[in-house]
Write an enzyme that holds these catalytic residues in place. Structure first.
Site, PDB file in Angstrom:
ATOM      1  N   TYR A  19       6.377   1.118   8.281  1.00 22.61           N
ATOM      2  CA  TYR A  19       5.639   0.595   7.138  1.00 22.61           C
ATOM      3  C   TYR A  19       4.833   1.735   6.510  1.00 22.61           C
ATOM      4  O   TYR A  19       4.279   2.574   7.226  1.00 22.61           O
ATOM      5  CB  TYR A  19       4.709  -0.544   7.580  1.00 22.61           C
ATOM      6  CG  TYR A  19       4.324  -1.476   6.461  1.00 22.61           C
ATOM      7  CD1 TYR A  19       5.252  -2.360   5.918  1.00 22.61           C
ATOM      8  CD2 TYR A  19       3.033  -1.476   5.929  1.00 22.61           C
ATOM      9  CE1 TYR A  19       4.911  -3.222   4.891  1.00 22.61           C
ATOM     10  CE2 TYR A  19       2.688  -2.335   4.892  1.00 22.61           C
ATOM     11  CZ  TYR A  19       3.630  -3.208   4.383  1.00 22.61           C
ATOM     12  OH  TYR A  19       3.292  -4.055   3.356  1.00 22.61           O
TER      13      TYR A  19
ATOM     14  N   LEU B 148       1.919  -5.848  -2.412  1.00 26.53           N
ATOM     15  CA  LEU B 148       0.622  -6.519  -2.395  1.00 26.53           C
ATOM     16  C   LEU B 148      -0.487  -5.583  -1.942  1.00 26.53           C
ATOM     17  O   LEU B 148      -1.582  -5.590  -2.518  1.00 26.53           O
ATOM     18  CB  LEU B 148       0.674  -7.749  -1.491  1.00 26.53           C
ATOM     19  CG  LEU B 148      -0.636  -8.544  -1.386  1.00 26.53           C
ATOM     20  CD1 LEU B 148      -1.010  -9.164  -2.721  1.00 26.53           C
ATOM     21  CD2 LEU B 148      -0.530  -9.626  -0.304  1.00 26.53           C
TER      22      LEU B 148
END
Length: 376
Positions: free
Chosen positions: A97, A315
């Site tokens: 990530y 986001l």
């Protein structure tokens, strides 16, 4: 004090190795209501899912016991109630990530808890309040979390805990994508792949509340007929499997619906190309995921003759723009919808002691499963 200790809410992280064998003392979990009179407050001992290196989550995570943590003047100690296992949680543990806490770290990024104790300078929160980390914050896979008051957002306790625990990452993504890219009005339409995902389900319901029709694309697999009916029950106007769209033109499939100006892609590969086929001239496709791990291929025709735009949404990037107040207002709106039955998605509650079972399901080892939500 390192940033890691504060981010995961465990200021005793340096004691992690010795804490593995730490034996939990017996202690009451009744909210403490007279702690302000003590000069030094401490949380109860905590159990946590920790990983000390990146890798496959089922190999590198383990349950450890952590000692009590100091609750400073501006801190709030929260007893966690529930927290989900999101794909982004898995990616953080894998080390793929883009933003992730340094290891060793405690897993989890969102969840809901009950205020257990507060520092002497905390006035806006009291023991018994329900709170969520807003914006989300790493380290929610543990029984007690200690972080500054500014991290926590008080929410209405009447909302079911499974929605309170999962409201930020997926539903907020759906809401922001509807708001941020194309101005849609009642009577317009949008198209999306990955429609059975929680984001996809939220898009359908939020669009319906605005009078916007949805065209939804799902994968060809066992249970696709049931999935189609479930999406229709949520308010989907059209649901197509990928094989149904292997035609030169999809316009005839729209019926009375207008060509969509907005499309959402979370799959990539051919599924992204199918979204592009539906878009009208000047339309926009927003990519927020890549589940197929395949690149997006766009035809020259789409760019030259349809003048399509390709954009992306993340986001966490949006939250980093100082959107705390706006984020919390939208969270309250979404929680209100969930409380009133206007926003639904399937979750499975799993006791914390059965975390390995929930993790296997979240990793897809036992087929498609509902969102796994750990309960403490």
């Amino acid at each position: 004090m390192t940033a890691l200790m504060k981010s995961v809410g465990v200021r005793a992280m340096k004691l992690l190795s010795s804490a593995v064998n730490f034996r939990l003392n017996q202690c009451s979990e009744t909210p403490i209501r007279s702690l302000r009179s003590f000069s030094t407050l401490r949380s109860p001992p905590s159990k946590a899912i920790v990983y000390e290196q990146h890798g496959s989550p089922d190999s590198v995570t383990r349950l450890v016991n952590l000692p009590p943590v100091e609750v400073r003047d501006n801190d709030v100690c929260v007893k966690m109630i529930a927290a989900p296992i999101n794909p982004s949680d898995i990616n953080r543990i894998q080390g793929v990530y883009p933003v992730r806490p340094p290891v060793p770290a405690i897993g989890g990024y969102e969840g809901v808890g009950e205020v257990y104790a507060v520092g002497s300078k905390v006035n806006a929160l009291s023991p018994g309040d329900w709170v969520i980390p807003s914006p989300p914050s790493s380290g929610t896979w543990q029984t007690f979390v200690v972080k500054e008051e500014s991290v926590w957002h008080k929410i209405d306790k009447s909302c079911p805990m499974e929605y309170a625990a999962t409201i930020t990452v997926n539903p907020l993504t759906a809401l922001r994508m509807l708001e941020d890219f194309v101005s849609l009005a009642s009577g317009d339409s949008l198209v999306q792949n990955g429609a059975t995902s929680i984001v996809g389900q939220c898009v359908i319901q939020l669009a319906r509340l605005r009078g916007i029709s949805t065209i939804n694309i799902i994968r060809d697999r066992a249970g696709s007929d049931e999935a189609r009916e479930n999406l229709k029950a949520l308010g989907a106007d059209q649901v197509f499997s990928e094989s149904q769209l292997n035609v030169k033109s999809v316009k005839s499939l729209l019926g009375e619906l207008p060509e969509p100006a907005l499309g959402f892609n979370c799959v990539g590969g051919n599924a992204a190309s199918l979204v592009l086929k539906f878009l009208r001239e000047g339309g926009t496709m927003v990519t927020y995921g890549g589940m197929s791990k395949k690149p997006i291929t766009v035809s020259t025709t789409s760019f030259i003759f349809k003048d399509l735009e390709l954009k992306g949404f993340w986001l966490q990037n949006w939250l980093s723009l100082g959107k705390v107040k706006e984020c919390r207002e939208m969270i309250d709106y979404l929680l209100g919808l969930a409380r009133d039955g206007n926003l639904k998605y399937e979750t499975e509650l799993v006791p914390f002691d059965e975390f390995p079972v929930a993790l296997d399901k979240a990793l897809g080892k036992v087929g498609r499963q509902p969102k796994q939500v750990i309960t403490f």
